[in-house]
Design an enzyme around this catalytic site. Sequence first.
Site, PDB file in Angstrom:
ATOM      1  CE  LYS A 164      40.697  31.245  37.937  1.00 21.41           C
ATOM      2  NZ  LYS A 164      41.169  31.880  39.195  1.00 21.41           N
ATOM      3  CG  ASP A 211      40.729  35.665  43.803  1.00 20.56           C
ATOM      4  OD1 ASP A 211      40.670  34.421  43.776  1.00 20.56           O
ATOM      5  OD2 ASP A 211      39.980  36.360  44.516  1.00 20.56           O
ATOM      6  CG  PHE A 220      35.587  27.998  33.728  1.00 19.80           C
ATOM      7  CD1 PHE A 220      35.826  28.420  35.022  1.00 19.80           C
ATOM      8  CD2 PHE A 220      36.359  28.537  32.701  1.00 19.80           C
ATOM      9  CE1 PHE A 220      36.808  29.355  35.305  1.00 19.80           C
ATOM     10  CE2 PHE A 220      37.354  29.476  32.970  1.00 19.80           C
ATOM     11  CZ  PHE A 220      37.575  29.888  34.269  1.00 19.80           C
TER      12      PHE A 220
END
Length: 229
Positions: A12, A71, A183
Amino acid sequence: MKLYLATGNENKKREMKQILETPGSSIKIVIPKDEGIDFDPEETGTNFYENSLIKAKALWNIVHSPVIADDSGICVDALGGAPGVYSSRYAGPLFMKGKPDGQKVPQQEQNRMLIEQLNDAVSKGIDIESGKKSGLFKNGARSAHYTCSMVFYFGYDKFVVAQETMEGTIIENVSDQRGTGGFGYDPLFFLPHYGKTAAELSADEKNGISHRGKATRIITGILKDFTEI
């Protein structure tokens, strides 16, 4: 401007640096462990927004500086949007919200179980036409989307939220996974308009269309105003 990213996920961090640390930008992305900060808040929210706000508040309470938290997860329409907020903890149909002991399943095993669970749901029959009319099955019975809820938190009860999606489908066989980029569930998430999985996209391609990329660009517009204050 130092901008804290409320995560321990290096992937991230890499994506956010690619989007925000552009030539001429004054933004520098930092994650807690870069500064030796112990950061692992309990994500007790029932949706993406709640979890992102939990993380943003928790880090802001430590650093008292602007924080971005997100999130995100994969939502399979035929599974009622599962695994959704439990994407990282998903452990198959018996443990949709994760194993009782909290132990996480390796990503490759998660991918296999998710494909098999969807295959089982499809084989039992889905009202595709009704789903298309409602907007649920945008790409057929195997429709899925990534969701990202992102919070820019810059003071006690001062925050902005952006939530976006990336639409696609789930491949039929685990052996059809492709790509080494991205990912998580990216190798099984197929984008019909591109003829590629998310893991086959270049960084620029993915950031241009992804749930996280789109949410970040909304926040970026707000950041520009913020840095001028």
